[in-house]
Design a protein around this motif. Structure first.
Motif, short mmCIF file in Angstrom:
data_model
loop_
_atom_site.label_atom_id
_atom_site.label_comp_id
_atom_site.label_asym_id
_atom_site.label_seq_id
_atom_site.Cartn_x
_atom_site.Cartn_y
_atom_site.Cartn_z
N VAL B 217 0.85 -1.19 0.00
CA VAL B 217 0.00 0.00 0.00
C VAL B 217 0.89 1.24 0.00
CG1 VAL B 217 -1.77 1.30 1.24
CG2 VAL B 217 -1.85 -1.20 1.23
N VAL B 218 0.65 2.12 -0.95
CA VAL B 218 1.41 3.37 -1.04
C VAL B 218 0.47 4.49 -0.62
CG1 VAL B 218 2.63 4.96 -2.59
CG2 VAL B 218 2.86 2.49 -2.90
N ASP B 219 0.75 5.08 0.54
CA ASP B 219 -0.14 6.09 1.12
C ASP B 219 0.51 7.45 1.00
OD1 ASP B 219 -1.80 6.38 4.39
OD2 ASP B 219 -1.69 7.74 2.68
N GLY B 220 -0.06 8.30 0.15
CA GLY B 220 0.51 9.62 -0.10
C GLY B 220 0.04 10.68 0.88
N SER B 221 -0.76 10.31 1.88
CA SER B 221 -1.29 11.35 2.78
C SER B 221 -0.17 11.98 3.61
CB SER B 221 -2.40 10.80 3.67
OG SER B 221 -1.90 9.78 4.49
N THR B 222 0.97 11.29 3.73
CA THR B 222 2.10 11.85 4.47
C THR B 222 3.11 12.52 3.53
OG1 THR B 222 3.17 9.70 4.29
CG2 THR B 222 2.02 10.17 6.35
N LEU B 223 2.82 12.53 2.24
CA LEU B 223 3.75 13.11 1.26
C LEU B 223 3.84 14.61 1.52
CD1 LEU B 223 5.32 12.10 -1.32
CD2 LEU B 223 3.41 13.01 -2.62
N SER B 224 4.98 15.10 1.97
CA SER B 224 5.07 16.52 2.28
C SER B 224 5.48 17.35 1.06
CB SER B 224 6.05 16.77 3.43
OG SER B 224 7.34 16.34 3.04
N PHE B 225 6.05 16.69 0.06
CA PHE B 225 6.50 17.43 -1.10
C PHE B 225 6.70 16.49 -2.27
CE2 PHE B 225 8.58 20.56 -3.61
CZ PHE B 225 9.64 19.94 -4.24
N SER B 226 6.33 16.92 -3.46
CA SER B 226 6.82 16.26 -4.66
C SER B 226 6.94 17.33 -5.73
CB SER B 226 5.89 15.14 -5.12
OG SER B 226 4.96 15.62 -6.07
N ASN B 227 7.75 17.07 -6.73
CA ASN B 227 7.94 18.05 -7.82
C ASN B 227 7.24 17.57 -9.09
OD1 ASN B 227 9.54 15.96 -8.63
ND2 ASN B 227 11.39 17.17 -8.96
N VAL B 228 6.21 16.76 -8.91
CA VAL B 228 5.60 16.11 -10.07
C VAL B 228 5.02 17.12 -11.06
CG1 VAL B 228 3.31 15.76 -9.05
CG2 VAL B 228 4.14 14.15 -10.74
N GLY B 241 8.49 11.74 1.83
CA GLY B 241 7.59 11.33 2.90
C GLY B 241 6.45 10.41 2.48
N MET B 242 6.69 9.54 1.51
CA MET B 242 5.67 8.57 1.13
C MET B 242 5.63 7.46 2.19
SD MET B 242 3.76 8.49 -1.62
CE MET B 242 4.29 8.67 -3.33
N THR B 243 4.45 7.03 2.57
CA THR B 243 4.34 5.91 3.53
C THR B 243 4.03 4.62 2.79
OG1 THR B 243 3.65 7.29 5.38
CG2 THR B 243 3.00 4.99 5.46
N ILE B 244 4.75 3.58 3.16
CA ILE B 244 4.61 2.29 2.51
C ILE B 244 4.25 1.23 3.55
CG2 ILE B 244 5.86 0.49 1.23
CD1 ILE B 244 5.77 2.92 -0.43
N HIS B 245 3.26 0.40 3.22
CA HIS B 245 2.98 -0.78 4.03
C HIS B 245 3.12 -2.00 3.13
CE1 HIS B 245 1.17 2.13 6.76
NE2 HIS B 245 0.30 2.48 5.84
N VAL B 246 3.73 -3.05 3.64
CA VAL B 246 3.83 -4.29 2.89
C VAL B 246 3.07 -5.34 3.68
CG1 VAL B 246 5.40 -6.02 1.93
CG2 VAL B 246 6.08 -3.62 1.98
N LEU B 247 2.03 -5.89 3.08
CA LEU B 247 1.08 -6.73 3.82
C LEU B 247 0.92 -8.09 3.17
CD1 LEU B 247 -1.50 -3.82 4.09
CD2 LEU B 247 0.06 -4.57 5.89
N PRO B 248 1.40 -9.15 3.82
CA PRO B 248 1.20 -10.49 3.28
C PRO B 248 -0.08 -11.11 3.84
CG PRO B 248 2.73 -10.59 5.11
CD PRO B 248 2.31 -9.13 4.97
N ARG B 249 -0.29 -12.36 3.53
CA ARG B 249 -1.41 -13.15 4.03
C ARG B 249 -1.51 -12.97 5.55
NH1 ARG B 249 0.83 -18.04 3.26
NH2 ARG B 249 -0.01 -18.49 1.20
N GLY B 250 -2.74 -12.83 6.03
CA GLY B 250 -2.93 -12.64 7.47
C GLY B 250 -3.03 -11.18 7.86
N TYR B 251 -2.77 -10.30 6.89
CA TYR B 251 -2.85 -8.88 7.16
C TYR B 251 -3.85 -8.25 6.21
CZ TYR B 251 1.20 -9.62 10.06
OH TYR B 251 2.04 -10.08 11.05
N GLY B 252 -4.24 -7.04 6.52
CA GLY B 252 -5.18 -6.35 5.65
C GLY B 252 -5.05 -4.85 5.84
N PHE B 253 -6.02 -4.12 5.29
CA PHE B 253 -5.94 -2.66 5.34
C PHE B 253 -7.33 -2.07 5.34
CE2 PHE B 253 -3.03 0.82 5.13
CZ PHE B 253 -3.67 1.87 4.49
N ASP B 254 -7.56 -1.15 6.26
CA ASP B 254 -8.83 -0.41 6.29
C ASP B 254 -8.67 0.77 5.33
OD1 ASP B 254 -10.82 1.51 6.92
OD2 ASP B 254 -11.08 0.59 8.90
N LEU B 255 -9.37 0.70 4.20
CA LEU B 255 -9.16 1.70 3.15
C LEU B 255 -9.72 3.07 3.54
CD1 LEU B 255 -10.16 -0.52 0.10
CD2 LEU B 255 -7.85 0.13 0.74
#
Lengths: 292, 292
Positions: B217-228, B241-255
């Motif tokens: 999961v790539v969560d940009g809500s913490t992205l403080s800056f980009s030059n895109v 400041g991109m936040t990354i979560h790596v989630l295998p079997r047994g894990y999940g994510f509240d979208l």
């Protein structure tokens, strides 16, 4: 005051702009510099030595020589210490980082390198030569896969850079998984992944990016959870809350404060090049050419 | 109540445990289910249809059929709507996601799929079939490279999942750079990267991981800056400041809350399977089998 480190991600341009190698040539002192090329990482030292000698000479370095250090005997003998006398910059070629540490670590040459570095010697390295400089280095690990614990093997490095783990050929070989795994094993350590034809220039705790790719910083201080100590070796890891920064040319990173830096380009002769901490909105508004 | 989405990263196991395809078979209702296989993404529909019909039949699905929708005429005609009658699950095969959207989007079949999904139809897709389900989808982009703006091309997807951009064959094809680039272009959007032989099962705003790889999961809500918005198309991006979560079997994510979830395994018959939000230390101590 410790010297500068120039950590290169491999496959640096040797024919066109040569931006990364010019960075090395400049740091070495250009016409007044002396670069010693250390080919220990490779089992095929002569072509590597010849290649880099030619390029650094072409880039105007005053004195370029190579020294063959193939064994701990070589690294313990007078040839090794003589080679370092009067050197302004040591350049490690690519190959296998474990050759660098297992041959140099604990020898007279290994000790001399560290001491001279602390007195201002510039140390540069590409590919394996980049990985070897930190306190703990990545030896090997799966590429292009989700992070898995036991595929990342680490070992003690040359200890020229504390608190970081370095990986190279970074984007090109899909190595972010293994770097995140390395950081998860001790999130105090900062992961630094360097793309091909890119360098991280580290001086007094500040990193600056040079070259055509990017330096990826993996910061585990925000990692709220990982299962790295519970999983079986081949299971994919769970990592929650890793922070990633991707920094190309013009950007940098304060390794102590763990904050990215923007290096303002020099737009006219009278203007100072400066640097700014990147602080979100305030920074965006003060960036030259940016829409308000 | 909207149906379940089963988004698969490609190359799912079809011969051994078949964990991911069993997830689809189960969600479809098993022996009482009816799966319709839509091969629109591929220009070679018959082998794909045959392959999946065989597997789902072997996994015990009561009724498995394929429908060839090769053109907008096909998607507008009675054959398409008839195929969906009584279906409990639609399965999109792999190929090119742009074929799915350009052929189905705005047709009677496209409309019917969305409507039936909102009334409980399960929609599953692998590879291109996974990418197509979101509001905005990735069409193409460079792999195994630092994020670069213009190599990520996006287009409107089937709009079955809001606020997310999906990528597949994720770790195996080194696609994290392009997913970070997609998120940087609008950090409100959550990036979801699915590895091969892995599925994200999404139901009522919660994602659960199934299969042998991981969901990143790539969560940009913490992205403080980009030059895109400032870079030239081929320049590498700066992302801070991109936040990354790596989630295998047994894990999940509240979208909705953007928080990872841990699905407690059922250890005995009397114990409920539960889920926990992963909250750092409190969670680690309450995890079964974990050292205090």
């Amino acid at each position: 005051m410790a010297g500068k480190l120039i950590i290169i991600g491999g496959a640096e341009d040797k024919e066109r702009d040569c931006e990364v190698l010019k960075e090395v040539a400049g740091a070495a002192g250009g016409g007044r510099g002396r670069i010693v090329i250390i080919t220990t990482a490779t089992q095929n030292p002569r072509p590597a030595a010849k290649k880099y000698m030619k390029i650094f000479q072409r880039l105007g370095v005053g004195d370029v020589r190579a020294v063959e250090i193939e064994s701990r005997q070589d690294a313990s003998g007078p040839k090794a210490l003589d080679a370092l006398k009067g050197t302004t910059c040591v350049f490690f070629t690519g190959g296998d980082q474990l050759r660098i540490t297992s041959i140099l670590g604990g020898t007279a040459m290994g000790g001399a390198l560290k001491e001279l570095f602390e007195r201002g010697l510039v140390i540069a390295g590409t590919s394996a030569g980049a990985s070897a400089v930190s306190s703990t280095m990545i030896v090997t690990g799966d590429e292009e896969d989700s992070p898995r614990k036991c595929t990342v093997k680490m070992a003690p490095g040359l200890d020229l850079l504390d608190g970081c783990v370095i990986d190279q050929h970074f984007a090109q070989r899909g190595r972010i998984g293994r770097l995140m795994c390395a950081v998860a094993q001790n999130p105090h350590v900062l992961g630094i992944g360097i793309d091909e034809d890119t360098a991280a220039v580290i001086d007094e705790g500040r990193l600056k990016v040079s070259g055509s790719g990017a330096v990826t910083v993996v910061d585990g201080s925000t990692l709220s959870f990982s299962n790295v100590s519970e999983t079986r070796p081949d299971q994919p890891l769970a990592l929650v809350g890793m922070t990633i920064h991707v920094l190309p040319r013009g950007y940098g990173f304060d390794l102590i404060q763990r904050k990215p830096i923007y290096f303002k380009p020099q737009e006219d002769e009278n203007e100072n090049t400066g640097e700014k901490d990147i602080q979100g909105q305030e920074h965006l508004q003060s960036q030259p050419g940016n829409k308000a």
